[in-house]
Design a protein around this motif. Structure first.
Motif, PDB file in Angstrom:
ATOM      1  N   MET A   1      40.045  35.085  49.121  1.00 29.57           N
ATOM      2  CA  MET A   1      41.166  34.167  48.953  1.00 29.57           C
ATOM      3  C   MET A   1      42.466  34.951  48.769  1.00 29.57           C
ATOM      4  SD  MET A   1      39.357  31.439  46.362  1.00 29.57           S
ATOM      5  CE  MET A   1      40.825  30.419  46.298  1.00 29.57           C
ATOM      6  N   PRO A   2      42.980  35.586  49.834  1.00 25.11           N
ATOM      7  CA  PRO A   2      44.199  36.388  49.675  1.00 25.11           C
ATOM      8  C   PRO A   2      45.406  35.554  49.279  1.00 25.11           C
ATOM      9  CG  PRO A   2      43.603  36.131  51.990  1.00 25.11           C
ATOM     10  CD  PRO A   2      42.455  35.619  51.205  1.00 25.11           C
ATOM     11  N   PHE A   3      45.476  34.297  49.770  1.00 22.21           N
ATOM     12  CA  PHE A   3      46.620  33.459  49.416  1.00 22.21           C
ATOM     13  C   PHE A   3      46.652  33.204  47.911  1.00 22.21           C
ATOM     14  CE2 PHE A   3      48.372  29.235  48.545  1.00 22.21           C
ATOM     15  CZ  PHE A   3      49.668  29.420  49.018  1.00 22.21           C
ATOM     16  N   PHE A   4      45.489  32.914  47.317  1.00 23.36           N
ATOM     17  CA  PHE A   4      45.440  32.672  45.872  1.00 23.36           C
ATOM     18  C   PHE A   4      45.838  33.914  45.098  1.00 23.36           C
ATOM     19  CE2 PHE A   4      43.148  32.782  41.826  1.00 23.36           C
ATOM     20  CZ  PHE A   4      43.587  31.596  41.248  1.00 23.36           C
ATOM     21  N   ASP A   5      45.355  35.095  45.538  1.00 24.07           N
ATOM     22  CA  ASP A   5      45.688  36.334  44.845  1.00 24.07           C
ATOM     23  C   ASP A   5      47.185  36.634  44.938  1.00 24.07           C
ATOM     24  OD1 ASP A   5      43.046  36.715  44.141  1.00 24.07           O
ATOM     25  OD2 ASP A   5      42.581  37.862  45.943  1.00 24.07           O
ATOM     26  N   ILE A   6      47.778  36.376  46.098  1.00 23.01           N
ATOM     27  CA  ILE A   6      49.227  36.577  46.249  1.00 23.01           C
ATOM     28  C   ILE A   6      49.987  35.619  45.336  1.00 23.01           C
ATOM     29  CG2 ILE A   6      51.165  36.384  47.857  1.00 23.01           C
ATOM     30  CD1 ILE A   6      49.250  37.305  50.064  1.00 23.01           C
ATOM     31  N   PHE A   7      49.546  34.370  45.308  1.00 25.78           N
ATOM     32  CA  PHE A   7      50.187  33.383  44.431  1.00 25.78           C
ATOM     33  C   PHE A   7      50.039  33.778  42.965  1.00 25.78           C
ATOM     34  CE2 PHE A   7      49.864  29.539  41.809  1.00 25.78           C
ATOM     35  CZ  PHE A   7      51.098  28.957  42.049  1.00 25.78           C
ATOM     36  N   LEU A   8      48.853  34.278  42.595  1.00 29.09           N
ATOM     37  CA  LEU A   8      48.616  34.690  41.213  1.00 29.09           C
ATOM     38  C   LEU A   8      49.509  35.860  40.832  1.00 29.09           C
ATOM     39  CD1 LEU A   8      46.960  34.478  38.588  1.00 29.09           C
ATOM     40  CD2 LEU A   8      45.228  35.942  39.647  1.00 29.09           C
TER      41      LEU A   8
ATOM     42  N   LEU B   1      43.218  35.808  34.066  1.00 28.40           N
ATOM     43  CA  LEU B   1      42.627  35.289  35.302  1.00 28.40           C
ATOM     44  C   LEU B   1      42.565  36.367  36.374  1.00 28.40           C
ATOM     45  CD1 LEU B   1      41.527  32.927  36.930  1.00 28.40           C
ATOM     46  CD2 LEU B   1      43.890  32.251  37.444  1.00 28.40           C
ATOM     47  N   SER B   2      43.581  37.220  36.422  1.00 29.02           N
ATOM     48  CA  SER B   2      43.557  38.304  37.407  1.00 29.02           C
ATOM     49  C   SER B   2      42.424  39.289  37.126  1.00 29.02           C
ATOM     50  CB  SER B   2      44.901  39.041  37.410  1.00 29.02           C
ATOM     51  OG  SER B   2      45.084  39.789  36.214  1.00 29.02           O
ATOM     52  N   TRP B   3      42.117  39.527  35.854  1.00 21.37           N
ATOM     53  CA  TRP B   3      40.980  40.397  35.525  1.00 21.37           C
ATOM     54  C   TRP B   3      39.665  39.760  35.962  1.00 21.37           C
ATOM     55  CZ3 TRP B   3      41.437  45.245  34.941  1.00 21.37           C
ATOM     56  CH2 TRP B   3      42.524  45.806  34.298  1.00 21.37           C
ATOM     57  N   VAL B   4      39.580  38.439  35.859  1.00 23.03           N
ATOM     58  CA  VAL B   4      38.391  37.755  36.374  1.00 23.03           C
ATOM     59  C   VAL B   4      38.276  37.969  37.874  1.00 23.03           C
ATOM     60  CG1 VAL B   4      37.296  35.506  36.690  1.00 23.03           C
ATOM     61  CG2 VAL B   4      38.408  36.049  34.528  1.00 23.03           C
ATOM     62  N   ARG B   5      39.397  37.865  38.577  1.00 22.83           N
ATOM     63  CA  ARG B   5      39.392  38.080  40.028  1.00 22.83           C
ATOM     64  C   ARG B   5      39.000  39.514  40.382  1.00 22.83           C
ATOM     65  NH1 ARG B   5      38.882  34.748  43.658  1.00 22.83           N
ATOM     66  NH2 ARG B   5      40.293  35.827  45.082  1.00 22.83           N
ATOM     67  N   LEU B   6      39.294  40.462  39.488  1.00 22.75           N
ATOM     68  CA  LEU B   6      38.942  41.859  39.724  1.00 22.75           C
ATOM     69  C   LEU B   6      37.519  42.184  39.280  1.00 22.75           C
ATOM     70  CD1 LEU B   6      42.287  43.551  38.623  1.00 22.75           C
ATOM     71  CD2 LEU B   6      41.393  43.389  40.952  1.00 22.75           C
ATOM     72  N   GLY B   7      36.811  41.195  38.767  1.00 23.44           N
ATOM     73  CA  GLY B   7      35.425  41.413  38.364  1.00 23.44           C
ATOM     74  C   GLY B   7      35.273  42.094  37.024  1.00 23.44           C
ATOM     75  N   ALA B   8      36.231  41.881  36.112  1.00 21.08           N
ATOM     76  CA  ALA B   8      36.170  42.487  34.780  1.00 21.08           C
ATOM     77  C   ALA B   8      36.245  41.387  33.727  1.00 21.08           C
ATOM     78  CB  ALA B   8      37.297  43.497  34.595  1.00 21.08           C
ATOM     79  N   PRO B   9      35.178  40.597  33.552  1.00 18.03           N
ATOM     80  CA  PRO B   9      35.233  39.477  32.596  1.00 18.03           C
ATOM     81  C   PRO B   9      35.390  39.918  31.149  1.00 18.03           C
ATOM     82  CG  PRO B   9      33.000  39.779  33.435  1.00 18.03           C
ATOM     83  CD  PRO B   9      33.885  40.663  34.248  1.00 18.03           C
ATOM     84  N   ASP B  10      34.878  41.108  30.795  1.00 19.29           N
ATOM     85  CA  ASP B  10      35.049  41.590  29.419  1.00 19.29           C
ATOM     86  C   ASP B  10      36.525  41.771  29.088  1.00 19.29           C
ATOM     87  OD1 ASP B  10      32.197  42.542  28.228  1.00 19.29           O
ATOM     88  OD2 ASP B  10      32.239  42.806  30.392  1.00 19.29           O
TER      89      ASP B  10
ATOM     90  N   GLU C   1      41.829  39.918  26.874  1.00 15.99           N
ATOM     91  CA  GLU C   1      43.222  39.608  27.190  1.00 15.99           C
ATOM     92  C   GLU C   1      43.575  38.177  26.806  1.00 15.99           C
ATOM     93  OE1 GLU C   1      47.081  39.499  28.401  1.00 15.99           O
ATOM     94  OE2 GLU C   1      45.820  41.270  28.162  1.00 15.99           O
ATOM     95  N   ALA C   2      42.678  37.226  27.111  1.00 18.72           N
ATOM     96  CA  ALA C   2      42.963  35.835  26.790  1.00 18.72           C
ATOM     97  C   ALA C   2      43.000  35.603  25.283  1.00 18.72           C
ATOM     98  CB  ALA C   2      41.912  34.923  27.440  1.00 18.72           C
ATOM     99  N   ALA C   3      42.085  36.243  24.550  1.00 16.33           N
ATOM    100  CA  ALA C   3      41.994  35.997  23.109  1.00 16.33           C
ATOM    101  C   ALA C   3      43.060  36.753  22.328  1.00 16.33           C
ATOM    102  CB  ALA C   3      40.604  36.391  22.606  1.00 16.33           C
ATOM    103  N   ILE C   4      43.223  38.042  22.634  1.00 15.23           N
ATOM    104  CA  ILE C   4      44.140  38.883  21.854  1.00 15.23           C
ATOM    105  C   ILE C   4      45.494  39.023  22.534  1.00 15.23           C
ATOM    106  CG2 ILE C   4      44.460  41.162  20.809  1.00 15.23           C
ATOM    107  CD1 ILE C   4      41.451  41.462  20.708  1.00 15.23           C
ATOM    108  N   GLY C   5      45.479  39.436  23.819  1.00 12.61           N
ATOM    109  CA  GLY C   5      46.730  39.688  24.517  1.00 12.61           C
ATOM    110  C   GLY C   5      47.595  38.461  24.677  1.00 12.61           C
ATOM    111  N   ALA C   6      46.974  37.303  24.873  1.00  6.83           N
ATOM    112  CA  ALA C   6      47.744  36.076  25.053  1.00  6.83           C
ATOM    113  C   ALA C   6      47.758  35.223  23.794  1.00  6.83           C
ATOM    114  CB  ALA C   6      47.171  35.276  26.229  1.00  6.83           C
ATOM    115  N   GLY C   7      46.589  34.835  23.298  1.00 10.29           N
ATOM    116  CA  GLY C   7      46.521  33.871  22.204  1.00 10.29           C
ATOM    117  C   GLY C   7      47.092  34.360  20.890  1.00 10.29           C
TER     118      GLY C   7
END
Length: 292
Positions: free
Chosen positions: A1-8, A41-50, A55-61
């Protein structure tokens, strides 16, 4: 999904720019929060769920929560004008850093080096998750230093701000919410902690989630003893150091676990780290000392 990645990617740059240039503090912090979630979300797209969970819990929240709290305490000041020379200097620095990153990325070989090494050594690590194996076994010293840095940050906050600000309860609806959300965060934190041995999860994600539940309880007006929580904050670092010394006595090498017992050691260390990380993040939000 290159369009989604570009949009992200464009959305991350846009929200980051809004966070930098928005005049209103709340708008800037909100943009920072959205940017952090998009980065997760970009880390999820890169295959790094950890990394995405952290990032979602500490970096953002929690970071956004700290910024919101600081925005209420720091008085507003008139913005100072930025000269053309400062703009040009910042642009030159940004272009230089970008060029260095691109040059480094292009100079790195395409063949992966570390994944095969981790995969070959994974059966002896005691866990099935390669991220946990690296953080708590192969490169455990790095994680120990990270916990030490987190504790030093708490000490610095205690030194420069010895008086804890009084926190007014947010309203009568917050306490019922906290009574529901805190048990859920405890259950989810335990799940993430146990899951870290074989799937994305671990102490950092579990600790951040547990801290969020504790902060909700604190914002409801419930008074928690900071002295006891301060003891929990140092428990993770103390347990890590004791594990290193015990491993030295048993195996002759610091943080080299006895054969066949690595999983038990890792679970014990991560359990202590989860409570310690949660306590540290809680104290960074509310302050480590009572008002005298």
């Amino acid at each position: 999904m290159p369009f989604f990645d570009i949009f992200l990617a464009a959305a991350i740059l846009g929200t980051a720019a809004l966070a930098l240039f928005a005049r209103d503090r709340i708008a800037a912090i909100s943009a920072f929060l959205v940017a952090g979630l998009l980065v997760a979300l970009s880390w999820v797209r890169l295959g790094a769920p950890d990394v995405a969970l952290a990032e979602a819990a500490i970096g953002a929240g929690l970071t956004a929560a700290l910024l919101l709290r600081s925005a209420r305490r720091i008085p507003s000041a008139a913005p100072s004008p930025v000269s053309d020379a400062q703009w040009l200097g910042a642009a030159a620095l940004a272009l230089g850093v970008t060029g260095a990153i691109v040059w480094t990325a292009l100079g790195v070989g395409t063949a992966p080096v570390y994944p095969p090494l981790v995969r070959d050594a994974l059966p002896a690590s005691g866990v099935e998750n390669p991220v946990t194996a690296v953080l708590l076994n192969f490169r455990a010293w790095d994680t120990l230093l990270e916990i030490a840095v987190l504790f030093v940050a708490l000490v610095v906050v205690a030194v420069i701000s010895p008086v804890r600000p009084r926190t007014a309860p947010l309203g009568p609806m917050v306490l019922p919410f906290a009574r529901v959300i805190l048990p859920l965060t405890i259950l989810l934190a335990g799940h993430l902690l146990w899951q870290g041995g074989h799937a994305p999860g671990g102490a950092f994600q579990a600790g951040a989630l547990l801290a969020g539940g504790a902060i909700a309880l604190g914002l409801s007006g419930v008074v928690l003893r900071r002295s006891g929580i301060g003891g929990l904050a140092i428990a993770g670092l103390a347990a890590f150091v004791l594990a290193a010394l015990a491993a030295e006595l048993l195996t002759g090498a610091l943080l080299s676990y006895p054969v066949g017992e690595a999983k038990a050691w890792i679970i014990a260390i991560e359990s202590a780290l989860t409570i310690s990380i949660a306590a540290t993040l809680f104290l960074l939000f509310f302050g480590p000392a009572e008002r005298h």
